[in-house]
Write a protein that holds these residues in place. Sequence first.
Motif, PDB file in Angstrom:
ATOM      1  N   MET A   1     -12.296  13.287  -4.855  1.00  0.00           N
ATOM      2  CA  MET A   1     -11.999  12.890  -3.481  1.00  0.00           C
ATOM      3  C   MET A   1     -12.265  11.401  -3.275  1.00  0.00           C
ATOM      4  SD  MET A   1     -10.838  13.701  -0.556  1.00  0.00           S
ATOM      5  CE  MET A   1     -10.745  15.477  -0.687  1.00  0.00           C
ATOM      6  N   ALA A   2     -13.364  10.911  -3.851  1.00  0.00           N
ATOM      7  CA  ALA A   2     -13.648   9.480  -3.742  1.00  0.00           C
ATOM      8  C   ALA A   2     -12.559   8.655  -4.421  1.00  0.00           C
ATOM      9  CB  ALA A   2     -15.012   9.173  -4.358  1.00  0.00           C
ATOM     10  N   LEU A   3     -12.071   9.127  -5.564  1.00  0.00           N
ATOM     11  CA  LEU A   3     -10.992   8.426  -6.251  1.00  0.00           C
ATOM     12  C   LEU A   3      -9.710   8.438  -5.429  1.00  0.00           C
ATOM     13  CD1 LEU A   3      -9.899   7.018  -8.793  1.00  0.00           C
ATOM     14  CD2 LEU A   3      -9.414   9.296  -9.738  1.00  0.00           C
ATOM     15  N   LEU A   4      -9.450   9.538  -4.744  1.00  0.00           N
ATOM     16  CA  LEU A   4      -8.267   9.630  -3.891  1.00  0.00           C
ATOM     17  C   LEU A   4      -8.299   8.563  -2.802  1.00  0.00           C
ATOM     18  CD1 LEU A   4      -5.773  11.027  -2.629  1.00  0.00           C
ATOM     19  CD2 LEU A   4      -7.355  12.592  -1.498  1.00  0.00           C
ATOM     20  N   ILE A   5      -9.432   8.415  -2.126  1.00  0.00           N
ATOM     21  CA  ILE A   5      -9.541   7.430  -1.055  1.00  0.00           C
ATOM     22  C   ILE A   5      -9.394   6.009  -1.597  1.00  0.00           C
ATOM     23  CG2 ILE A   5     -11.007   6.561   0.804  1.00  0.00           C
ATOM     24  CD1 ILE A   5     -10.013   9.363   1.292  1.00  0.00           C
ATOM     25  N   ALA A   6      -9.912   5.783  -2.807  1.00  0.00           N
ATOM     26  CA  ALA A   6      -9.907   4.432  -3.367  1.00  0.00           C
ATOM     27  C   ALA A   6      -8.618   4.077  -4.090  1.00  0.00           C
ATOM     28  CB  ALA A   6     -11.089   4.281  -4.331  1.00  0.00           C
ATOM     29  N   THR A   7      -7.722   5.027  -4.300  1.00  0.00           N
ATOM     30  CA  THR A   7      -6.521   4.783  -5.103  1.00  0.00           C
ATOM     31  C   THR A   7      -5.668   3.616  -4.613  1.00  0.00           C
ATOM     32  OG1 THR A   7      -6.427   7.063  -5.916  1.00  0.00           O
ATOM     33  CG2 THR A   7      -4.368   5.824  -5.884  1.00  0.00           C
ATOM     34  N   PRO A   8      -5.304   3.533  -3.315  1.00  0.00           N
ATOM     35  CA  PRO A   8      -4.466   2.398  -2.899  1.00  0.00           C
ATOM     36  C   PRO A   8      -5.115   1.046  -3.162  1.00  0.00           C
ATOM     37  CG  PRO A   8      -4.462   4.104  -1.218  1.00  0.00           C
ATOM     38  CD  PRO A   8      -5.519   4.473  -2.207  1.00  0.00           C
ATOM     39  N   ALA A   9      -6.407   0.924  -2.879  1.00  0.00           N
ATOM     40  CA  ALA A   9      -7.084  -0.356  -3.103  1.00  0.00           C
ATOM     41  C   ALA A   9      -7.189  -0.688  -4.578  1.00  0.00           C
ATOM     42  CB  ALA A   9      -8.477  -0.326  -2.471  1.00  0.00           C
ATOM     43  N   LEU A  10      -7.264   0.331  -5.452  1.00  0.00           N
ATOM     44  CA  LEU A  10      -7.342   0.087  -6.885  1.00  0.00           C
ATOM     45  C   LEU A  10      -6.003  -0.316  -7.483  1.00  0.00           C
ATOM     46  CD1 LEU A  10      -9.634   3.075  -7.981  1.00  0.00           C
ATOM     47  CD2 LEU A  10     -10.284   0.665  -7.774  1.00  0.00           C
ATOM     48  N   ILE A  11      -4.926   0.187  -6.917  1.00  0.00           N
ATOM     49  CA  ILE A  11      -3.606  -0.059  -7.499  1.00  0.00           C
ATOM     50  C   ILE A  11      -2.963  -1.313  -6.928  1.00  0.00           C
ATOM     51  CG2 ILE A  11      -1.254   0.856  -7.667  1.00  0.00           C
ATOM     52  CD1 ILE A  11      -2.424   3.613  -7.927  1.00  0.00           C
ATOM     53  N   LEU A  12      -3.098  -1.542  -5.626  1.00  0.00           N
ATOM     54  CA  LEU A  12      -2.460  -2.704  -5.021  1.00  0.00           C
ATOM     55  C   LEU A  12      -3.137  -3.981  -5.498  1.00  0.00           C
ATOM     56  CD1 LEU A  12      -1.893  -1.426  -1.385  1.00  0.00           C
ATOM     57  CD2 LEU A  12      -0.217  -1.643  -3.211  1.00  0.00           C
ATOM     58  N   PRO A  13      -2.361  -4.996  -5.871  1.00  0.00           N
ATOM     59  CA  PRO A  13      -2.964  -6.196  -6.467  1.00  0.00           C
ATOM     60  C   PRO A  13      -3.582  -7.161  -5.465  1.00  0.00           C
ATOM     61  CG  PRO A  13      -0.584  -6.414  -6.414  1.00  0.00           C
ATOM     62  CD  PRO A  13      -0.896  -5.033  -5.897  1.00  0.00           C
ATOM     63  N   HIS A  14      -3.230  -7.071  -4.196  1.00  0.00           N
ATOM     64  CA  HIS A  14      -3.669  -8.073  -3.229  1.00  0.00           C
ATOM     65  C   HIS A  14      -4.478  -7.440  -2.093  1.00  0.00           C
ATOM     66  CE1 HIS A  14      -1.212 -10.972  -5.290  1.00  0.00           C
ATOM     67  NE2 HIS A  14      -0.119 -10.245  -5.103  1.00  0.00           N
ATOM     68  N   ALA A  15      -5.331  -6.489  -2.408  1.00  0.00           N
ATOM     69  CA  ALA A  15      -6.179  -5.880  -1.382  1.00  0.00           C
ATOM     70  C   ALA A  15      -7.262  -6.875  -0.946  1.00  0.00           C
ATOM     71  CB  ALA A  15      -6.829  -4.610  -1.917  1.00  0.00           C
ATOM     72  N   THR A  16      -7.486  -6.958   0.353  1.00  0.00           N
ATOM     73  CA  THR A  16      -8.476  -7.899   0.875  1.00  0.00           C
ATOM     74  C   THR A  16      -9.891  -7.385   0.635  1.00  0.00           C
ATOM     75  OG1 THR A  16      -8.442  -6.882   3.073  1.00  0.00           O
ATOM     76  CG2 THR A  16      -6.843  -8.639   2.637  1.00  0.00           C
ATOM     77  N   THR A  17     -10.846  -8.302   0.732  1.00  0.00           N
ATOM     78  CA  THR A  17     -12.246  -7.929   0.513  1.00  0.00           C
ATOM     79  C   THR A  17     -12.731  -6.959   1.582  1.00  0.00           C
ATOM     80  OG1 THR A  17     -12.639 -10.106  -0.473  1.00  0.00           O
ATOM     81  CG2 THR A  17     -14.567  -8.823   0.209  1.00  0.00           C
ATOM     82  N   ASP A  18     -12.349  -7.187   2.840  1.00  0.00           N
ATOM     83  CA  ASP A  18     -12.759  -6.274   3.911  1.00  0.00           C
ATOM     84  C   ASP A  18     -12.195  -4.876   3.686  1.00  0.00           C
ATOM     85  OD1 ASP A  18     -14.124  -8.327   5.117  1.00  0.00           O
ATOM     86  OD2 ASP A  18     -12.469  -8.872   6.464  1.00  0.00           O
ATOM     87  N   ALA A  19     -10.939  -4.809   3.250  1.00  0.00           N
ATOM     88  CA  ALA A  19     -10.332  -3.509   2.990  1.00  0.00           C
ATOM     89  C   ALA A  19     -11.047  -2.786   1.852  1.00  0.00           C
ATOM     90  CB  ALA A  19      -8.857  -3.671   2.664  1.00  0.00           C
TER      91      ALA A  19
END
Length: 263
Positions: free
Chosen positions: A1-19
Motif C-alpha cells: 500500500m505504501a508503494l502504491l501511494i508513492a508510485t507516481p512520485a517515484l516514476i515521474l521525473p520532475h516531482a517537487t520536494t513538497d510533493a
Amino acid sequence: MALLIATPALILPHATTDAIHIVVLLSLFAGILVFFEYLSSYPSILEFRYAPPFNRLRFLALFLCVLSLSFIARGQFEPSALTSFLRSLGMVVGDWINFPYSPVRSIAIILPENASYELVLSVRTAAGMAYFISLLTLTVFFFYVRILGWPARNGAFNVWVNLPLFDPTAGGDVLPRLQRDGRLNIVLGFLMPFLIPAIVQMMSDVINPIYLDDPITLIWTISAWAFIPANLIMRGMTMIRVAQMIDENRLRAYATALFLQTV
C-alpha cells in the motif's frame, strides 16, 4: 500500500520536494493502517479480510491504474516504448468510448473552458486507460463469482468478519437488507462516473478547482474516478452473492428439517 501511494512520485521525473514529502507521509500512514488492520484479530473498517482474492483484486486494479497512468505521464518528459504503448492503448480506448453521455465524455466537464487540446487529449487518454482497467477488473471478478462460485469455494463466509460495517442484527431480516444494499451499490457504481465530475465541478465554485495539468493530480483524480465505481459494483455483487448463499443455506436447512419430521 505504501508503494502504491508513492508510485507516481517515484516514476515521474520532475516531482517537487513538497510533493515528495506529502507522498512519504501518506505512504507511511496507509502502510501502517493496512498493517495494523490485518494484524488485529478483530476487523474494524477493512472489508473482506478473509475472502480472498477480493482485496487482492481491488489492490491490483488500483495499482495497475496508478502505475499505467504514471508511465503515460512520464512519457511526456521521457518517452519510451512502454510509455508510447500505454499512451496509444489509452487513446484507442478513450476514443472508442468517447461518445455523447459516455463516462469519458463526462470527465471533460471538470476541465476549464480554455483548456488546451493537449490537456483534453491527456485527460481522455488517462480516462480511457483507467476505464479499461476497471472493466477488466469487473470481468475477472464476475468470473470468480459466477463461474468459480466465490466466496463459497473458500469455505464458510463469516459476515461479521468480512463485513464489519454491516450490522446483521439491526433492522429485520438480513437477507433483504443484503439484497437491497447490494443493488444500491451496483446502481451507485454505474452512476459514479457521471456523478464524480459533476460533484467536482460544483465544489470548484466553493473551493479551489482541481487543475489536471499537474501530472500527479491527474493520476489520482482519474484513478479515483475509475476505481470508486468499480469498487462499488464489486461490493454490490458480493453482497448479492452473500444473500444468495444465505438463502441457499436456509432452503437446505428447511429441507433437512422437513425430511427429519417425515422420517
